[in-house]
Scaffold this motif. Structure first.
Motif, PDB file in Angstrom:
ATOM      1  N   UNK A  30       0.832  -1.170  -0.011  1.00  0.00           N
ATOM      2  CA  UNK A  30      -0.231  -0.026  -0.020  1.00  0.00           C
ATOM      3  C   UNK A  30       0.889   1.402  -0.084  1.00  0.00           C
ATOM      4  N   UNK A  31       2.178   1.189  -0.228  1.00  0.00           N
ATOM      5  CA  UNK A  31       2.989   2.332  -0.454  1.00  0.00           C
ATOM      6  C   UNK A  31       2.558   3.081  -1.625  1.00  0.00           C
ATOM      7  N   UNK A  32       2.452   4.569  -1.655  1.00  0.00           N
ATOM      8  CA  UNK A  32       2.385   5.115  -2.828  1.00  0.00           C
ATOM      9  C   UNK A  32       3.515   5.882  -3.262  1.00  0.00           C
ATOM     10  N   UNK A  33       3.446   5.963  -4.639  1.00  0.00           N
ATOM     11  CA  UNK A  33       4.855   6.580  -5.205  1.00  0.00           C
ATOM     12  C   UNK A  33       4.425   7.651  -6.353  1.00  0.00           C
ATOM     13  N   UNK A  34       4.944   8.698  -6.388  1.00  0.00           N
ATOM     14  CA  UNK A  34       4.551   9.687  -7.337  1.00  0.00           C
ATOM     15  C   UNK A  34       6.070   9.936  -8.271  1.00  0.00           C
ATOM     16  N   UNK A  35       5.685   9.764  -9.371  1.00  0.00           N
ATOM     17  CA  UNK A  35       6.889   9.975 -10.246  1.00  0.00           C
ATOM     18  C   UNK A  35       7.262  11.547 -10.220  1.00  0.00           C
ATOM     19  N   UNK A  36       8.474  11.459 -10.378  1.00  0.00           N
ATOM     20  CA  UNK A  36       9.370  13.058 -10.725  1.00  0.00           C
ATOM     21  C   UNK A  36       9.075  13.193 -12.239  1.00  0.00           C
ATOM     22  N   UNK A  37       9.497  14.293 -12.348  1.00  0.00           N
ATOM     23  CA  UNK A  37       9.288  15.117 -13.661  1.00  0.00           C
ATOM     24  C   UNK A  37       9.840  14.282 -14.875  1.00  0.00           C
ATOM     25  N   UNK A  38      11.246  13.746 -14.616  1.00  0.00           N
ATOM     26  CA  UNK A  38      12.069  12.981 -15.537  1.00  0.00           C
ATOM     27  C   UNK A  38      11.242  11.611 -15.721  1.00  0.00           C
ATOM     28  N   UNK A  39      11.017  10.903 -14.768  1.00  0.00           N
ATOM     29  CA  UNK A  39      10.139   9.675 -14.569  1.00  0.00           C
ATOM     30  C   UNK A  39       8.709   9.703 -15.296  1.00  0.00           C
ATOM     31  N   UNK A  40       8.125  10.810 -15.129  1.00  0.00           N
ATOM     32  CA  UNK A  40       6.874  11.090 -15.939  1.00  0.00           C
ATOM     33  C   UNK A  40       6.901  11.378 -17.364  1.00  0.00           C
ATOM     34  N   UNK A  41       8.190  12.134 -17.752  1.00  0.00           N
ATOM     35  CA  UNK A  41       8.422  12.631 -19.166  1.00  0.00           C
ATOM     36  C   UNK A  41       8.764  10.881 -19.940  1.00  0.00           C
ATOM     37  N   UNK A  42       9.510  10.148 -19.221  1.00  0.00           N
ATOM     38  CA  UNK A  42       9.748   8.700 -19.864  1.00  0.00           C
ATOM     39  C   UNK A  42       8.717   8.067 -19.903  1.00  0.00           C
ATOM     40  N   UNK A  43       7.814   8.008 -18.923  1.00  0.00           N
ATOM     41  CA  UNK A  43       6.424   7.175 -19.024  1.00  0.00           C
ATOM     42  C   UNK A  43       5.770   7.622 -20.144  1.00  0.00           C
ATOM     43  N   UNK A  44       5.728   8.684 -20.310  1.00  0.00           N
ATOM     44  CA  UNK A  44       4.992   9.550 -21.774  1.00  0.00           C
ATOM     45  C   UNK A  44       5.644   8.994 -23.097  1.00  0.00           C
ATOM     46  N   UNK A  45       6.833   8.930 -22.847  1.00  0.00           N
ATOM     47  CA  UNK A  45       7.723   8.571 -24.022  1.00  0.00           C
ATOM     48  C   UNK A  45       7.286   6.992 -24.465  1.00  0.00           C
ATOM     49  N   UNK A  46       7.180   6.253 -23.243  1.00  0.00           N
ATOM     50  CA  UNK A  46       6.984   4.737 -23.284  1.00  0.00           C
ATOM     51  C   UNK A  46       5.671   4.561 -23.892  1.00  0.00           C
ATOM     52  N   UNK A  47       4.595   5.262 -23.307  1.00  0.00           N
ATOM     53  CA  UNK A  47       3.342   5.196 -23.809  1.00  0.00           C
ATOM     54  C   UNK A  47       3.296   5.682 -25.291  1.00  0.00           C
ATOM     55  N   UNK A  48       3.916   6.609 -26.000  1.00  0.00           N
ATOM     56  CA  UNK A  48       4.123   6.858 -27.163  1.00  0.00           C
ATOM     57  C   UNK A  48       4.845   5.702 -28.044  1.00  0.00           C
ATOM     58  N   UNK A  49       5.882   5.232 -27.552  1.00  0.00           N
ATOM     59  CA  UNK A  49       6.480   4.103 -28.154  1.00  0.00           C
ATOM     60  C   UNK A  49       5.349   3.077 -28.265  1.00  0.00           C
ATOM     61  N   UNK A  50       4.686   2.594 -27.063  1.00  0.00           N
ATOM     62  CA  UNK A  50       3.847   1.440 -27.571  1.00  0.00           C
ATOM     63  C   UNK A  50       2.582   1.760 -28.361  1.00  0.00           C
ATOM     64  N   UNK A  51       2.306   2.893 -28.518  1.00  0.00           N
ATOM     65  CA  UNK A  51       1.503   3.280 -29.485  1.00  0.00           C
ATOM     66  C   UNK A  51       2.097   3.210 -30.936  1.00  0.00           C
ATOM     67  N   UNK A  52       3.218   3.635 -31.122  1.00  0.00           N
ATOM     68  CA  UNK A  52       3.923   3.847 -32.457  1.00  0.00           C
ATOM     69  C   UNK A  52       4.209   2.448 -32.842  1.00  0.00           C
ATOM     70  N   UNK A  53       4.639   1.672 -32.205  1.00  0.00           N
ATOM     71  CA  UNK A  53       5.247   0.044 -32.689  1.00  0.00           C
ATOM     72  C   UNK A  53       3.692  -0.743 -32.797  1.00  0.00           C
ATOM     73  N   UNK A  54       2.915  -0.328 -32.025  1.00  0.00           N
ATOM     74  CA  UNK A  54       1.426  -1.279 -32.248  1.00  0.00           C
ATOM     75  C   UNK A  54       1.824  -2.763 -31.818  1.00  0.00           C
ATOM     76  N   UNK A  55       1.014  -3.883 -32.514  1.00  0.00           N
ATOM     77  CA  UNK A  55       1.305  -5.220 -32.257  1.00  0.00           C
ATOM     78  C   UNK A  55       2.970  -5.572 -32.779  1.00  0.00           C
ATOM     79  N   UNK A  56       3.720  -6.331 -32.129  1.00  0.00           N
ATOM     80  CA  UNK A  56       4.874  -6.917 -32.488  1.00  0.00           C
ATOM     81  C   UNK A  56       4.756  -8.387 -32.325  1.00  0.00           C
TER      82      UNK A  56
END
Length: 158
Positions: A30-56
């Motif tokens: 039940x520990x909660x974590x809030x990503x810092x600015x860099x982690x959030x940016x990298x997460x957003x890039x991760x989501x973009x990568x997932x969308x861009x590659x589609x099904x693999x």
């Protein structure tokens, strides 16, 4: 018929400079974590990568899926030193990719020290295939050698 293969390496989930969900609550503690600015940016890039590659057809996760506990600096630079939390977040990130075949290699021992091999644990969490420190992957008529590169080696072929 061509195959679409995504190769990932050195994701370093848990590091303050690795991808992490903007808000995450560990279901075990039940520990909660809030990503810092860099982690959030990298997460957003991760989501973009997932969308861009589609099904693999295959994802090769080539080591250092998590960052570990950073023993040299007593955990400084980590959002959490919990290896289990880092593994669970890494598995959730990887499960965002539309793929049914994940193949994993081991990363460097520094990140886990004498603990369980966390790359192998993430592999188990998502029912991946483990090839340990290196191995050959057959993709149609191509044989691919996968290995996590480290700047030093104890094997003669580098």
């Amino acid at each position: 018929m061509s195959k679409k293969v995504l190769v990932l390496s050195d994701i370093h989930v848990g590091s303050n400079v690795g991808p992490f969900f903007p808000e995450y609550t560990d279901p075990n503690t039940s520990n909660s974590y809030t990503a810092n600015t860099v982690q959030q940016y990298l997460y957003e890039q991760w989501v973009k990568m997932v969308d861009a590659v589609g099904t693999v057809d295959m994802v090769i996760v080539n080591g250092d899926t998590i960052d570990g506990c950073n023993p040299a600096e007593d955990g400084v630079g980590e959002i959490t030193t919990s290896l289990m939390t880092q593994c669970e977040v890494a598995a959730k990130l990887l499960k965002m990719i539309d793929c049914n075949k994940f193949i994993f290699t081991a990363g460097s021992r520094y990140h886990i020290q004498d603990n369980i091999n966390c790359d192998q644990l993430v592999c188990k969490f998502i029912d991946g295939q483990w090839i340990n420190t290196n191995g050959f992957i057959n993709i149609e008529r191509i044989k691919l050698h996968a290995r996590h590169f480290q700047p030093y080696s104890s094997v003669p072929y580098g």
